[in-house]
Write a protein that holds these residues in place. Sequence first.
Motif, PDB file in Angstrom:
ATOM      1  N   ARG A   1       0.777  -0.961  -0.416  1.00 45.61           N
ATOM      2  CA  ARG A   1      -0.177  -0.272  -0.031  1.00 45.61           C
ATOM      3  C   ARG A   1       0.790   0.819  -0.103  1.00 45.61           C
ATOM      4  O   ARG A   1       2.319   1.209   0.056  1.00 45.61           O
ATOM      5  CB  ARG A   1      -0.673   0.126   1.102  1.00 45.61           C
ATOM      6  N   GLY A   2       0.255   2.101  -0.892  1.00 49.75           N
ATOM      7  CA  GLY A   2       0.850   3.524  -0.086  1.00 49.75           C
ATOM      8  C   GLY A   2       2.449   3.763  -1.058  1.00 49.75           C
ATOM      9  O   GLY A   2       2.367   2.987  -2.338  1.00 49.75           O
ATOM     10  N   PRO A   3       2.958   3.833  -0.713  1.00 46.03           N
ATOM     11  CA  PRO A   3       4.832   4.197  -0.975  1.00 46.03           C
ATOM     12  C   PRO A   3       6.052   2.788  -1.179  1.00 46.03           C
ATOM     13  O   PRO A   3       5.900   3.322  -2.411  1.00 46.03           O
ATOM     14  CB  PRO A   3       5.494   5.639  -0.035  1.00 46.03           C
ATOM     15  N   LEU A   4       4.953   1.973  -0.514  1.00 49.86           N
ATOM     16  CA  LEU A   4       5.613   0.530  -0.719  1.00 49.86           C
ATOM     17  C   LEU A   4       4.993  -0.107  -1.928  1.00 49.86           C
ATOM     18  O   LEU A   4       5.992  -0.339  -2.643  1.00 49.86           O
ATOM     19  CB  LEU A   4       5.557   0.033   0.312  1.00 49.86           C
ATOM     20  N   ALA A   5       3.664   0.642  -2.031  1.00 50.46           N
ATOM     21  CA  ALA A   5       3.160  -0.286  -3.245  1.00 50.46           C
ATOM     22  C   ALA A   5       3.572   1.384  -4.866  1.00 50.46           C
ATOM     23  O   ALA A   5       3.694  -0.079  -5.832  1.00 50.46           O
ATOM     24  CB  ALA A   5       1.613   0.257  -3.098  1.00 50.46           C
ATOM     25  N   HIS A   6       4.026   2.086  -4.646  1.00 52.45           N
ATOM     26  CA  HIS A   6       4.349   2.753  -5.840  1.00 52.45           C
ATOM     27  C   HIS A   6       5.613   2.444  -5.689  1.00 52.45           C
ATOM     28  O   HIS A   6       6.032   2.371  -7.193  1.00 52.45           O
ATOM     29  CB  HIS A   6       4.339   4.605  -5.410  1.00 52.45           C
ATOM     30  N   GLU A   7       6.670   2.400  -5.102  1.00 50.06           N
ATOM     31  CA  GLU A   7       8.006   1.837  -4.576  1.00 50.06           C
ATOM     32  C   GLU A   7       8.293   0.817  -5.705  1.00 50.06           C
ATOM     33  O   GLU A   7       9.564   0.460  -6.769  1.00 50.06           O
ATOM     34  CB  GLU A   7       8.749   1.583  -3.783  1.00 50.06           C
ATOM     35  N   LEU A   8       6.973  -0.483  -5.793  1.00 45.35           N
ATOM     36  CA  LEU A   8       7.772  -0.943  -5.780  1.00 45.35           C
ATOM     37  C   LEU A   8       6.349  -1.646  -7.323  1.00 45.35           C
ATOM     38  O   LEU A   8       7.577  -1.675  -8.768  1.00 45.35           O
ATOM     39  CB  LEU A   8       6.570  -3.170  -5.562  1.00 45.35           C
ATOM     40  N   CYS A   9       5.807  -0.455  -7.799  1.00 39.85           N
ATOM     41  CA  CYS A   9       5.654  -0.345  -9.522  1.00 39.85           C
ATOM     42  C   CYS A   9       6.712   0.425 -10.220  1.00 39.85           C
ATOM     43  O   CYS A   9       6.751  -0.019 -11.010  1.00 39.85           O
ATOM     44  CB  CYS A   9       4.234   0.155  -9.272  1.00 39.85           C
ATOM     45  N   PHE A  10       7.919   1.155  -9.415  1.00 41.42           N
ATOM     46  CA  PHE A  10       8.392   2.244 -10.125  1.00 41.42           C
ATOM     47  C   PHE A  10       9.805   1.452  -9.979  1.00 41.42           C
ATOM     48  O   PHE A  10      10.225   0.707 -12.174  1.00 41.42           O
ATOM     49  CB  PHE A  10       9.116   3.470  -9.190  1.00 41.42           C
ATOM     50  N   LEU A  11       9.549   0.121  -9.460  1.00 39.73           N
ATOM     51  CA  LEU A  11      11.162  -0.664  -9.547  1.00 39.73           C
ATOM     52  C   LEU A  11      10.971  -1.654 -11.026  1.00 39.73           C
ATOM     53  O   LEU A  11      11.106  -1.961 -11.987  1.00 39.73           O
ATOM     54  CB  LEU A  11      10.900  -1.672  -8.208  1.00 39.73           C
ATOM     55  N   GLN A  12       8.866  -1.596 -11.130  1.00 38.01           N
ATOM     56  CA  GLN A  12       8.925  -3.134 -12.222  1.00 38.01           C
ATOM     57  C   GLN A  12       8.665  -1.920 -13.319  1.00 38.01           C
ATOM     58  O   GLN A  12       9.264  -2.643 -14.564  1.00 38.01           O
ATOM     59  CB  GLN A  12       7.561  -2.761 -12.268  1.00 38.01           C
ATOM     60  N   LEU A  13       8.457  -0.593 -13.270  1.00 41.28           N
ATOM     61  CA  LEU A  13       8.514   0.237 -14.935  1.00 41.28           C
ATOM     62  C   LEU A  13      10.039   0.233 -14.806  1.00 41.28           C
ATOM     63  O   LEU A  13      10.607   0.621 -16.543  1.00 41.28           O
ATOM     64  CB  LEU A  13       8.395   1.620 -14.509  1.00 41.28           C
ATOM     65  N   ARG A  14      11.253   0.450 -13.876  1.00 45.91           N
ATOM     66  CA  ARG A  14      12.240   1.005 -14.698  1.00 45.91           C
ATOM     67  C   ARG A  14      13.334  -0.203 -15.513  1.00 45.91           C
ATOM     68  O   ARG A  14      13.751  -0.800 -15.548  1.00 45.91           O
ATOM     69  CB  ARG A  14      13.414   0.583 -12.878  1.00 45.91           C
ATOM     70  N   MET A  15      12.788  -1.719 -15.027  1.00 45.03           N
ATOM     71  CA  MET A  15      13.238  -3.337 -15.010  1.00 45.03           C
ATOM     72  C   MET A  15      12.464  -2.995 -16.198  1.00 45.03           C
ATOM     73  O   MET A  15      13.013  -3.843 -17.530  1.00 45.03           O
ATOM     74  CB  MET A  15      12.672  -4.466 -13.968  1.00 45.03           C
ATOM     75  N   ILE A  16      10.827  -2.946 -16.977  1.00 44.74           N
ATOM     76  CA  ILE A  16      10.531  -2.592 -18.031  1.00 44.74           C
ATOM     77  C   ILE A  16      11.601  -2.121 -19.135  1.00 44.74           C
ATOM     78  O   ILE A  16      12.257  -2.401 -20.427  1.00 44.74           O
ATOM     79  CB  ILE A  16       9.854  -2.700 -17.778  1.00 44.74           C
ATOM     80  N   SER A  17      12.124  -0.825 -18.288  1.00 40.76           N
ATOM     81  CA  SER A  17      13.162  -0.081 -19.801  1.00 40.76           C
ATOM     82  C   SER A  17      14.113  -0.494 -19.905  1.00 40.76           C
ATOM     83  O   SER A  17      14.151  -0.342 -20.941  1.00 40.76           O
ATOM     84  CB  SER A  17      13.108   1.731 -19.029  1.00 40.76           C
ATOM     85  N   GLU A  18      14.825  -1.575 -18.419  1.00 39.57           N
ATOM     86  CA  GLU A  18      16.113  -2.011 -18.638  1.00 39.57           C
ATOM     87  C   GLU A  18      15.951  -3.333 -20.141  1.00 39.57           C
ATOM     88  O   GLU A  18      17.274  -3.345 -20.955  1.00 39.57           O
ATOM     89  CB  GLU A  18      16.467  -2.242 -17.601  1.00 39.57           C
ATOM     90  N   CYS A  19      14.473  -3.964 -19.792  1.00 37.89           N
ATOM     91  CA  CYS A  19      14.181  -5.331 -20.915  1.00 37.89           C
ATOM     92  C   CYS A  19      14.299  -4.756 -21.873  1.00 37.89           C
ATOM     93  O   CYS A  19      14.562  -5.394 -23.144  1.00 37.89           O
ATOM     94  CB  CYS A  19      12.644  -5.413 -19.966  1.00 37.89           C
ATOM     95  N   ILE A  20      13.738  -3.334 -22.459  1.00 39.04           N
ATOM     96  CA  ILE A  20      13.245  -2.672 -23.676  1.00 39.04           C
ATOM     97  C   ILE A  20      14.600  -2.480 -24.350  1.00 39.04           C
ATOM     98  O   ILE A  20      14.611  -2.892 -25.584  1.00 39.04           O
ATOM     99  CB  ILE A  20      12.316  -1.462 -23.767  1.00 39.04           C
ATOM    100  N   ALA A  21      15.506  -1.978 -23.868  1.00 34.27           N
ATOM    101  CA  ALA A  21      16.490  -1.643 -24.304  1.00 34.27           C
ATOM    102  C   ALA A  21      17.241  -2.954 -24.409  1.00 34.27           C
ATOM    103  O   ALA A  21      18.160  -3.064 -25.869  1.00 34.27           O
ATOM    104  CB  ALA A  21      17.514  -0.789 -22.643  1.00 34.27           C
TER     105      ALA A  21
END
Length: 198
Positions: free
Chosen positions: A22-42
Amino acid sequence: MQEIKERLYTIEEVLSGRTAFRGPLAHELCFLQLRMISECIAYACVIAHEYIEELQTPKFQKEWSADALMTALDGLHQDFYPKPRTMTVTEGRVNLEEINVPFLTKIELRKLNGICGDRLHRGSPQKYAFNPTPERLAGDRESIIDFSNKVFRLMESHLMTHRDEPRYILCRFRDRGVPVEVWFAATGNDVEVASRKG
Protein backbone atom coordinates in the motif's frame (compact mmCIF):
# COMPACT_ATOMS: atom_id res chain seq x y z
CA MET A 1 8.91 -9.66 -24.08
CA GLN A 2 7.47 -12.24 -21.70
CA GLU A 3 9.25 -10.59 -18.76
CA ILE A 4 7.85 -7.18 -19.71
CA LYS A 5 4.37 -8.66 -19.90
CA GLU A 6 4.66 -10.25 -16.43
CA ARG A 7 6.00 -7.05 -14.91
CA LEU A 8 3.09 -5.06 -16.37
CA TYR A 9 0.65 -7.53 -14.80
CA THR A 10 2.49 -7.15 -11.48
CA ILE A 11 1.91 -3.38 -11.62
CA GLU A 12 -1.77 -3.98 -12.35
CA GLU A 13 -2.10 -6.30 -9.35
CA VAL A 14 -0.37 -3.86 -7.01
CA LEU A 15 -2.42 -0.84 -8.09
CA SER A 16 -5.69 -2.78 -7.95
CA GLY A 17 -5.02 -3.68 -4.29
CA ARG A 18 -4.63 -7.42 -4.85
CA THR A 19 -1.35 -7.46 -2.91
CA ALA A 20 -0.36 -6.47 0.63
CA PHE A 21 1.54 -3.42 -0.66
CA ARG A 22 0.00 0.00 0.00
CA GLY A 23 0.96 3.66 -0.30
CA PRO A 24 4.61 4.54 -0.94
CA LEU A 25 5.75 0.90 -0.80
CA ALA A 26 3.24 -0.05 -3.50
CA HIS A 27 4.44 2.79 -5.70
CA GLU A 28 8.07 1.88 -5.07
CA LEU A 29 7.38 -1.67 -6.26
CA CYS A 30 5.64 -0.30 -9.37
CA PHE A 31 8.51 2.06 -10.17
CA LEU A 32 10.91 -0.86 -9.76
CA GLN A 33 8.88 -2.83 -12.33
CA LEU A 34 8.91 0.14 -14.71
CA ARG A 35 12.66 0.54 -14.29
CA MET A 36 13.19 -3.14 -15.06
CA ILE A 37 10.83 -2.84 -18.05
CA SER A 38 12.84 0.08 -19.46
CA GLU A 39 16.00 -2.01 -19.19
CA CYS A 40 14.24 -5.00 -20.80
CA ILE A 41 13.17 -2.86 -23.75
CA ALA A 42 16.73 -1.58 -24.23
CA TYR A 43 18.14 -5.13 -23.98
CA ALA A 44 15.51 -6.44 -26.40
CA CYS A 45 16.53 -3.78 -28.91
CA VAL A 46 20.16 -4.89 -28.65
CA ILE A 47 19.22 -8.57 -28.99
CA ALA A 48 16.95 -7.88 -31.98
CA HIS A 49 19.81 -6.13 -33.75
CA GLU A 50 22.62 -8.48 -32.73
CA TYR A 51 23.54 -8.83 -36.43
CA ILE A 52 25.14 -5.37 -36.17
CA GLU A 53 28.82 -6.12 -35.68
CA GLU A 54 29.47 -3.28 -33.24
CA LEU A 55 26.93 -4.76 -30.81
CA GLN A 56 29.04 -7.93 -30.52
CA THR A 57 31.90 -6.13 -28.78
CA PRO A 58 32.49 -6.66 -25.04
CA LYS A 59 31.74 -2.98 -24.45
CA PHE A 60 28.11 -3.43 -25.49
CA GLN A 61 27.67 -6.97 -24.20
CA LYS A 62 28.64 -5.82 -20.68
CA GLU A 63 26.73 -2.52 -20.75
CA TRP A 64 23.90 -2.38 -18.19
CA SER A 65 22.66 1.20 -18.60
CA ALA A 66 19.48 1.47 -20.66
CA ASP A 67 20.36 5.08 -21.53
CA ALA A 68 23.83 4.12 -22.76
CA LEU A 69 22.43 1.26 -24.85
CA MET A 70 19.80 3.50 -26.42
CA THR A 71 22.40 6.14 -27.27
CA ALA A 72 24.67 3.52 -28.82
CA LEU A 73 21.84 2.02 -30.87
CA ASP A 74 20.82 5.45 -32.13
CA GLY A 75 24.28 5.86 -33.56
CA LEU A 76 24.17 2.48 -35.31
CA HIS A 77 20.57 2.24 -36.54
CA GLN A 78 18.23 5.19 -36.09
CA ASP A 79 15.15 3.04 -36.77
CA PHE A 80 15.97 0.41 -34.13
CA TYR A 81 13.09 1.16 -31.73
CA PRO A 82 9.90 -0.95 -31.71
CA LYS A 83 6.98 0.37 -33.79
CA PRO A 84 3.53 -0.44 -32.39
CA ARG A 85 1.11 -1.80 -34.98
CA THR A 86 -2.28 -3.44 -35.08
CA MET A 87 -1.53 -6.94 -36.33
CA THR A 88 -3.85 -9.32 -38.17
CA VAL A 89 -2.50 -12.76 -39.04
CA THR A 90 -4.17 -14.86 -41.78
CA GLU A 91 -2.74 -17.89 -43.58
CA GLY A 92 0.92 -17.06 -43.13
CA ARG A 93 0.50 -13.36 -43.91
CA VAL A 94 0.45 -10.42 -41.56
CA ASN A 95 -1.41 -7.17 -42.08
CA LEU A 96 -0.02 -4.24 -40.08
CA GLU A 97 -1.66 -0.89 -39.37
CA GLU A 98 -0.36 2.06 -37.37
CA ILE A 99 -2.03 2.76 -34.04
CA ASN A 100 -3.58 6.11 -33.12
CA VAL A 101 -3.13 6.02 -29.34
CA PRO A 102 -0.21 7.26 -27.22
CA PHE A 103 2.60 4.74 -26.68
CA LEU A 104 6.01 4.86 -25.04
CA THR A 105 8.32 6.66 -27.45
CA LYS A 106 12.08 6.40 -27.52
CA ILE A 107 12.34 9.80 -25.80
CA GLU A 108 9.80 8.81 -23.15
CA LEU A 109 11.72 5.60 -22.41
CA ARG A 110 14.70 7.69 -21.35
CA LYS A 111 12.42 9.95 -19.32
CA LEU A 112 10.85 6.92 -17.63
CA ASN A 113 14.27 5.53 -16.77
CA GLY A 114 15.18 8.84 -15.09
CA ILE A 115 11.92 9.13 -13.16
CA CYS A 116 12.27 5.58 -11.86
CA GLY A 117 15.84 6.31 -10.77
CA ASP A 118 14.63 9.35 -8.83
CA ARG A 119 11.83 7.40 -7.14
CA LEU A 120 13.95 4.38 -6.25
CA HIS A 121 16.82 6.23 -4.58
CA ARG A 122 16.58 7.93 -1.23
CA GLY A 123 18.46 11.01 -2.37
CA SER A 124 20.19 13.18 0.21
CA PRO A 125 19.47 13.04 3.98
CA GLN A 126 18.08 16.57 3.68
CA LYS A 127 15.39 15.39 1.24
CA TYR A 128 14.64 12.10 3.00
CA ALA A 129 10.94 11.43 3.64
CA PHE A 130 9.12 8.12 3.96
CA ASN A 131 5.58 9.49 4.06
CA PRO A 132 5.00 11.55 0.91
CA THR A 133 2.12 13.97 0.72
CA PRO A 134 -1.25 12.79 -0.64
CA GLU A 135 -0.59 15.00 -3.67
CA ARG A 136 2.73 13.24 -4.31
CA LEU A 137 1.10 9.81 -3.92
CA ALA A 138 -1.68 10.78 -6.34
CA GLY A 139 0.85 12.14 -8.83
CA ASP A 140 2.99 9.01 -8.61
CA ARG A 141 -0.03 6.77 -9.12
CA GLU A 142 -1.08 8.75 -12.18
CA SER A 143 2.46 8.59 -13.57
CA ILE A 144 2.67 4.82 -13.01
CA ILE A 145 -0.66 4.23 -14.75
CA ASP A 146 0.24 6.51 -17.66
CA PHE A 147 3.63 4.91 -18.27
CA SER A 148 2.27 1.38 -17.83
CA ASN A 149 -0.44 2.01 -20.40
CA LYS A 150 2.07 3.47 -22.85
CA VAL A 151 4.42 0.51 -22.39
CA PHE A 152 1.55 -1.89 -22.98
CA ARG A 153 0.52 -0.11 -26.19
CA LEU A 154 4.11 -0.18 -27.42
CA MET A 155 4.63 -3.85 -26.63
CA GLU A 156 1.16 -5.29 -27.25
CA SER A 157 1.80 -5.69 -30.97
CA HIS A 158 4.89 -4.25 -32.63
CA LEU A 159 7.57 -4.69 -35.25
CA MET A 160 11.30 -4.03 -35.32
CA THR A 161 13.07 -3.31 -38.60
CA HIS A 162 16.38 -4.72 -39.83
CA ARG A 163 18.99 -2.08 -40.59
CA ASP A 164 20.32 -3.54 -43.83
CA GLU A 165 17.59 -5.76 -45.27
CA PRO A 166 13.78 -5.69 -45.73
CA ARG A 167 13.28 -8.03 -42.78
CA TYR A 168 11.36 -7.64 -39.54
CA ILE A 169 10.74 -9.10 -36.13
CA LEU A 170 7.06 -9.05 -35.16
CA CYS A 171 5.93 -9.49 -31.55
CA ARG A 172 2.49 -9.82 -30.03
CA PHE A 173 1.35 -10.09 -26.43
CA ARG A 174 -1.46 -12.51 -25.76
CA ASP A 175 -3.56 -13.18 -22.67
CA ARG A 176 -1.60 -13.54 -19.47
CA GLY A 177 -1.40 -17.32 -19.51
CA VAL A 178 -0.40 -17.47 -23.19
CA PRO A 179 3.26 -17.00 -24.23
CA VAL A 180 4.25 -13.95 -26.23
CA GLU A 181 4.36 -14.63 -29.99
CA VAL A 182 7.40 -13.70 -32.08
CA TRP A 183 7.69 -13.95 -35.87
CA PHE A 184 10.59 -13.37 -38.22
CA ALA A 185 9.31 -11.88 -41.45
CA ALA A 186 10.33 -10.46 -44.82
CA THR A 187 8.40 -8.11 -47.08
CA GLY A 188 6.71 -8.74 -50.38
CA ASN A 189 3.49 -6.99 -51.22
CA ASP A 190 2.48 -7.88 -47.70
CA VAL A 191 4.57 -9.04 -44.79
CA GLU A 192 5.19 -12.74 -45.15
CA VAL A 193 5.76 -14.83 -42.05
CA ALA A 194 9.03 -16.69 -42.46
CA SER A 195 9.06 -18.41 -39.10
CA ARG A 196 7.37 -18.18 -35.76
CA LYS A 197 8.36 -18.70 -32.15
CA GLY A 198 5.94 -19.14 -29.28
